[in-house]
Design a protein around this motif. Structure first.
Motif, short mmCIF file in Angstrom:
data_model
loop_
_atom_site.label_atom_id
_atom_site.label_comp_id
_atom_site.label_asym_id
_atom_site.label_seq_id
_atom_site.Cartn_x
_atom_site.Cartn_y
_atom_site.Cartn_z
N GLU A 110 0.84 -1.20 0.00
CA GLU A 110 0.00 0.00 0.00
C GLU A 110 0.87 1.25 0.00
N PHE A 111 1.95 1.22 0.77
CA PHE A 111 2.89 2.33 0.79
C PHE A 111 3.47 2.56 -0.61
N VAL A 112 3.85 1.48 -1.27
CA VAL A 112 4.43 1.58 -2.61
C VAL A 112 3.41 2.18 -3.57
N ALA A 113 2.18 1.65 -3.55
CA ALA A 113 1.14 2.11 -4.48
C ALA A 113 0.82 3.59 -4.26
N ARG A 114 0.68 3.99 -3.01
CA ARG A 114 0.34 5.38 -2.72
C ARG A 114 1.49 6.32 -3.07
N SER A 115 2.71 5.89 -2.82
CA SER A 115 3.88 6.71 -3.14
C SER A 115 3.98 6.92 -4.64
N LEU A 116 3.85 5.85 -5.41
CA LEU A 116 3.97 5.97 -6.86
C LEU A 116 2.85 6.82 -7.44
N GLU A 117 1.65 6.68 -6.88
CA GLU A 117 0.52 7.46 -7.38
C GLU A 117 0.75 8.95 -7.14
N GLU A 118 1.25 9.30 -5.96
CA GLU A 118 1.52 10.70 -5.65
C GLU A 118 2.64 11.24 -6.54
N VAL A 119 3.72 10.49 -6.67
CA VAL A 119 4.87 10.97 -7.44
C VAL A 119 4.52 11.10 -8.92
N ARG A 120 3.78 10.15 -9.45
CA ARG A 120 3.41 10.23 -10.86
C ARG A 120 2.57 11.47 -11.14
N PHE A 121 1.62 11.75 -10.26
CA PHE A 121 0.77 12.92 -10.47
C PHE A 121 1.55 14.22 -10.29
N TRP A 122 2.21 14.36 -9.14
CA TRP A 122 2.81 15.65 -8.80
C TRP A 122 4.10 15.92 -9.56
N SER A 123 4.83 14.91 -9.96
CA SER A 123 6.04 15.17 -10.75
C SER A 123 5.66 15.77 -12.10
N ARG A 124 4.55 15.32 -12.68
CA ARG A 124 4.09 15.92 -13.93
C ARG A 124 3.67 17.37 -13.70
N ILE A 125 3.01 17.62 -12.58
CA ILE A 125 2.59 18.99 -12.25
C ILE A 125 3.83 19.89 -12.10
N MET A 126 4.85 19.41 -11.38
CA MET A 126 6.07 20.21 -11.19
C MET A 126 6.77 20.45 -12.53
N LYS A 127 6.80 19.45 -13.38
CA LYS A 127 7.41 19.60 -14.71
C LYS A 127 6.70 20.70 -15.49
N GLU A 128 5.38 20.68 -15.46
CA GLU A 128 4.61 21.68 -16.19
C GLU A 128 4.75 23.07 -15.58
N HIS A 129 4.86 23.15 -14.26
CA HIS A 129 5.12 24.44 -13.62
C HIS A 129 6.40 25.06 -14.18
N SER A 130 7.41 24.23 -14.36
CA SER A 130 8.68 24.72 -14.89
C SER A 130 8.49 25.36 -16.26
N LEU A 131 7.70 24.71 -17.08
CA LEU A 131 7.42 25.25 -18.41
C LEU A 131 6.64 26.56 -18.33
N PHE A 132 5.60 26.60 -17.50
CA PHE A 132 4.77 27.80 -17.41
C PHE A 132 5.59 28.99 -16.89
N LEU A 133 6.44 28.74 -15.90
CA LEU A 133 7.28 29.83 -15.39
C LEU A 133 8.24 30.32 -16.47
N LYS A 134 8.83 29.38 -17.20
CA LYS A 134 9.76 29.77 -18.27
C LYS A 134 9.05 30.64 -19.31
N LEU A 135 7.83 30.27 -19.67
CA LEU A 135 7.10 31.05 -20.67
C LEU A 135 6.77 32.45 -20.18
N GLY A 136 6.74 32.64 -18.85
CA GLY A 136 6.42 33.95 -18.30
C GLY A 136 7.62 34.85 -18.06
#
Length: 267
Positions: free
Chosen positions: A4-30
């Motif tokens: 359960e720890f593994v599943a929850r960790s991977l689910e959080e990282v998969r979601f939020w790492s994509r969000i952080m990646k996209e934040h980097s792009l949005f900031l760069k564009l600004g």
């Protein structure tokens, strides 16, 4: 440590790492074209979180929990660094050292709050610490209601002013979610007396209806932007980004309601 720890960790990282990646792009564009150092740093963070996202998808739920715990520490360090970068950028903007840039101070603060949320989640998972259900319901809703209110404000400001109907809808959502946030803060201030199952159940039901409505508005806006049917300066990826975060909030609300229902059924 468990599967359960593994599943929850991977689910959080998969979601939020994509969000952080996209934040980097949005900031760069600004950033302005002369902000070469900041652009380079944003590009580096984009690459870092793209690699983290790929690594997270390479693991399965059968992975060794100790390996995932080490991975979470690695991701936590990256989340801390991008949080510090965002706070630095916010300081530069507020001190008028980036005149002419297109990053709203509230947007930069917004992205830094999400980075801080992400690293706190990783700390909780690795430490085996999770808030008791009533506290978790209130904390998560306070966090995400503010995120949703911010999104409505950003959409209203990035649509062309001539899109009067959509701008007005965004303003109405901003007002509605500000009110929901204030209600959530009031509920938090009344703890522990406010932490009854009927009150929390009603709290979740009310928020779900509003979030679902905002999610549908975001989906419509995203589809119109992708089809070039409305006038705005909203990047299509940003439109999809805020839609996915509304979907995330609905997922969390449903999970909380399921946990409440289960508790009632077992009583």
């Amino acid at each position: 440590m468990s599967n359960e720890f593994v599943a929850r960790s991977l689910e959080e990282v998969r979601f939020w790492s994509r969000i952080m990646k996209e934040h980097s792009l949005f900031l760069k564009l600004g950033f302005r074209c002369e902000d070469t150092q900041l652009i380079q740093e944003a590009n580096q963070f984009y690459s870092i979180f793209e690699q983290i996202e790929g690594k997270a998808h390479s693991f399965t739920e059968a992975a060794d929990p100790a390996q995932i715990q080490r991975f979470n520490l690695e991701v936590h360090a990256a989340a801390t660094h991008i949080w510090a970068f965002k706070r630095k950028v916010l300081g530069l903007i507020i001190q008028c050292k980036l005149p002419g840039g297109n990053n709203f101070p509230l947007l930069v603060d917004h992205t830094s709050r999400e980075a801080n949320y992400f690293r706190n989640r990783l700390e909780e998972l690795n430490g085996g610490r999770l808030d008791p259900l009533p506290d978790a319901i209130i904390h998560e809703n306070v966090f995400f209601l503010r995120i949703m209110a911010d999104h409505a404000k950003f959409i209203g400001h990035l649509l062309d002013p001539s899109e009067r109907q959509l701008v007005e809808q965004a303003r109405n959502f901003s007002h509605d979610f500000d009110q929901l946030l204030f209600q959530a803060i009031d509920l938090s201030g009344m703890r522990p007396q406010s932490q009854t199952e009927p009150l929390l159940g009603q709290f979740l039901d009310q928020n779900r209806v509003s979030v679902a409505s905002l999610r549908d508005f975001k989906k419509t806006a995203r589809d119109l932007i992708e089809a070039c049917r409305i006038k705005s300066i909203i990047h299509p990826l940003l439109a999809d980004h805020v839609f996915r975060e509304a979907e995330r909030f609905l997922f969390i609300i449903d999970a909380f309601e399921g946990a409440l229902t289960g508790k009632q059924a077992g009583a």
